[in-house]
Design a protein around this motif. Structure first.
Motif, PDB file in Angstrom:
ATOM      1  N   SER A 103       0.833  -1.207   0.000  1.00  8.49           N
ATOM      2  CA  SER A 103       0.000   0.000   0.000  1.00  8.49           C
ATOM      3  C   SER A 103       0.866   1.255   0.000  1.00  8.49           C
ATOM      4  O   SER A 103       0.562   2.227  -0.701  1.00  8.49           O
ATOM      5  N   ALA A 104       1.937   1.231   0.793  1.00  6.80           N
ATOM      6  CA  ALA A 104       2.837   2.388   0.814  1.00  6.80           C
ATOM      7  C   ALA A 104       3.464   2.610  -0.549  1.00  6.80           C
ATOM      8  O   ALA A 104       3.595   3.750  -1.006  1.00  6.80           O
ATOM      9  N   ALA A 105       3.858   1.516  -1.220  1.00  6.44           N
ATOM     10  CA  ALA A 105       4.427   1.644  -2.560  1.00  6.44           C
ATOM     11  C   ALA A 105       3.421   2.269  -3.518  1.00  6.44           C
ATOM     12  O   ALA A 105       3.779   3.126  -4.341  1.00  6.44           O
ATOM     13  N   SER A 131       8.325 -13.423  -7.781  1.00  6.92           N
ATOM     14  CA  SER A 131       6.934 -13.137  -7.423  1.00  6.92           C
ATOM     15  C   SER A 131       6.838 -11.902  -6.545  1.00  6.92           C
ATOM     16  O   SER A 131       5.970 -11.045  -6.743  1.00  6.92           O
ATOM     17  N   ALA A 132       7.749 -11.794  -5.572  1.00  4.98           N
ATOM     18  CA  ALA A 132       7.694 -10.672  -4.633  1.00  4.98           C
ATOM     19  C   ALA A 132       7.916  -9.340  -5.335  1.00  4.98           C
ATOM     20  O   ALA A 132       7.160  -8.381  -5.139  1.00  4.98           O
ATOM     21  N   TYR A 133       8.952  -9.283  -6.169  1.00 11.29           N
ATOM     22  CA  TYR A 133       9.215  -8.027  -6.865  1.00 11.29           C
ATOM     23  C   TYR A 133       8.152  -7.740  -7.915  1.00 11.29           C
ATOM     24  O   TYR A 133       7.868  -6.583  -8.223  1.00 11.29           O
ATOM     25  N   GLY A 134       7.555  -8.803  -8.460  1.00  6.74           N
ATOM     26  CA  GLY A 134       6.437  -8.593  -9.374  1.00  6.74           C
ATOM     27  C   GLY A 134       5.266  -7.923  -8.675  1.00  6.74           C
ATOM     28  O   GLY A 134       4.631  -7.016  -9.229  1.00  6.74           O
ATOM     29  N   LYS A 135       4.964  -8.355  -7.453  1.00  8.00           N
ATOM     30  CA  LYS A 135       3.885  -7.734  -6.686  1.00  8.00           C
ATOM     31  C   LYS A 135       4.214  -6.281  -6.359  1.00  8.00           C
ATOM     32  O   LYS A 135       3.346  -5.402  -6.412  1.00  8.00           O
ATOM     33  N   LEU A 136       5.480  -6.033  -6.029  1.00  6.24           N
ATOM     34  CA  LEU A 136       5.874  -4.664  -5.694  1.00  6.24           C
ATOM     35  C   LEU A 136       5.773  -3.757  -6.925  1.00  6.24           C
ATOM     36  O   LEU A 136       5.250  -2.640  -6.842  1.00  6.24           O
ATOM     37  N   LEU A 137       6.243  -4.252  -8.061  1.00 11.16           N
ATOM     38  CA  LEU A 137       6.144  -3.462  -9.300  1.00 11.16           C
ATOM     39  C   LEU A 137       4.695  -3.248  -9.703  1.00 11.16           C
ATOM     40  O   LEU A 137       4.334  -2.184 -10.223  1.00 11.16           O
ATOM     41  N   SER A 138       3.859  -4.253  -9.462  1.00 11.35           N
ATOM     42  CA  SER A 138       2.437  -4.108  -9.763  1.00 11.35           C
ATOM     43  C   SER A 138       1.812  -3.009  -8.911  1.00 11.35           C
ATOM     44  O   SER A 138       1.014  -2.202  -9.406  1.00 11.35           O
ATOM     45  N   GLN A 195       0.055   0.384 -10.290  1.00 16.40           N
ATOM     46  CA  GLN A 195      -1.302   0.783  -9.924  1.00 16.40           C
ATOM     47  C   GLN A 195      -1.312   2.198  -9.370  1.00 16.40           C
ATOM     48  O   GLN A 195      -2.200   2.997  -9.682  1.00 16.40           O
ATOM     49  N   GLY A 196      -0.316   2.494  -8.539  1.00 14.43           N
ATOM     50  CA  GLY A 196      -0.230   3.843  -7.986  1.00 14.43           C
ATOM     51  C   GLY A 196      -0.039   4.891  -9.061  1.00 14.43           C
ATOM     52  O   GLY A 196      -0.677   5.949  -9.042  1.00 14.43           O
ATOM     53  N   ALA A 197       0.843   4.600 -10.021  1.00 13.55           N
ATOM     54  CA  ALA A 197       1.074   5.549 -11.121  1.00 13.55           C
ATOM     55  C   ALA A 197      -0.192   5.769 -11.925  1.00 13.55           C
ATOM     56  O   ALA A 197      -0.527   6.908 -12.293  1.00 13.55           O
ATOM     57  N   PHE A 198      -0.914   4.689 -12.206  1.00 13.48           N
ATOM     58  CA  PHE A 198      -2.156   4.801 -12.981  1.00 13.48           C
ATOM     59  C   PHE A 198      -3.176   5.676 -12.258  1.00 13.48           C
ATOM     60  O   PHE A 198      -3.773   6.594 -12.840  1.00 13.48           O
ATOM     61  N   ILE A 199      -3.357   5.413 -10.954  1.00 13.10           N
ATOM     62  CA  ILE A 199      -4.302   6.209 -10.167  1.00 13.10           C
ATOM     63  C   ILE A 199      -3.842   7.658 -10.091  1.00 13.10           C
ATOM     64  O   ILE A 199      -4.651   8.599 -10.181  1.00 13.10           O
ATOM     65  N   GLY A 200      -2.527   7.857  -9.920  1.00 10.19           N
ATOM     66  CA  GLY A 200      -1.999   9.208  -9.826  1.00 10.19           C
ATOM     67  C   GLY A 200      -2.281  10.032 -11.068  1.00 10.19           C
ATOM     68  O   GLY A 200      -2.687  11.193 -10.989  1.00 10.19           O
ATOM     69  N   TYR A 201      -2.096   9.430 -12.237  1.00 10.44           N
ATOM     70  CA  TYR A 201      -2.363  10.158 -13.479  1.00 10.44           C
ATOM     71  C   TYR A 201      -3.859  10.430 -13.658  1.00 10.44           C
ATOM     72  O   TYR A 201      -4.247  11.502 -14.145  1.00 10.44           O
TER      73      TYR A 201
END
Length: 209
Positions: free
Chosen positions: A18-20, A134-141, A145-151
């Protein structure tokens, strides 16, 4: 010695994701907004805009080794939280800036905050994950998502509220990320890793300098 476990499905891991997401939303949008804001609000020319971007990038590079050292010595979530807080200060600085010196300060603070935030977050993820892909994939995801919402938010509110509103929203998002990362630090959620750290320290002491 306890083996590392996948932590992104735990409450602490979900707070990290969530923080990411919350911090990446304004951070990604800033790359788009900064030249527009500096040109329209501060009447900065292309060279000054380039310098603003360069200051953030240079500070980020300079602070990264320090961020790595801090992540080795302390809870990585606290390091990331410090970065998120600097991010928040940076966005507040942009919101209040009516001159170039303050804008440059905000840019430098943001660069340092970004280094601490992302190095700390990725170090925490890598140290606790058994399946790093898998872990870094979740973090990148979460970042995506944050970038998409931000724009989406930026394009919806820019004409209605202007740049200060977007900067203050970015500040609030980073404050939320700071609080999410600090919640639970030092609790039993991190006890297994603390045991690992103690064991590693003992082994280092036995090996000697």
């Amino acid at each position: 010695m306890s083996a590392p476990t996948d932590a992104l499905g735990t409450p602490a891991g979900r707070r990290v994701l969530s923080a990411a997401m919350f911090a990446s939303a304004p951070a990604e949008v800033l790359d788009f907004l900064l030249p527009l804001w500096a040109g329209s609000t501060l009447k900065a020319g292309a060279s000054v805009v380039g310098a603003l971007v360069a200051v953030e990038a240079v500070l980020s590079l300079i602070v990264r080794p320090l961020a790595g050292e801090l992540s080795d010595r302390f809870d990585q979530r606290r390091v990331a939280a410090a970065g998120a807080f600097l991010y928040a200060l940076s966005f507040a600085g942009y919101a209040l800036a009516d001159n170039l010196p303050l804008a440059f300060v905000a840019s430098g603070v943001g660069g340092a905050g970004g280094a601490l935030f992302w190095v700390g977050l990725r170090a925490w993820t890598g140290r606790r994950a058994t399946n790093h892909t898998s872990a870094y994939g979740k973090l990148l995801s979460a970042e995506g998502q944050g970038a998409f919402i931000g724009y989406l938010v930026a394009f919806s509110l820019l004409e209605r509220g202007g740049y200060p509103l977007l900067f203050w929203l970015g500040c609030a998002a980073c404050v939320w990320a700071t609080a999410a990362l600090l919640k639970g630090t030092g609790s039993r959620e991190t006890a297994p890793d603390a045991a690992d750290d103690d064991t590693d320290d003992t082994e280092d002491a036995l090996r000697g300098p």
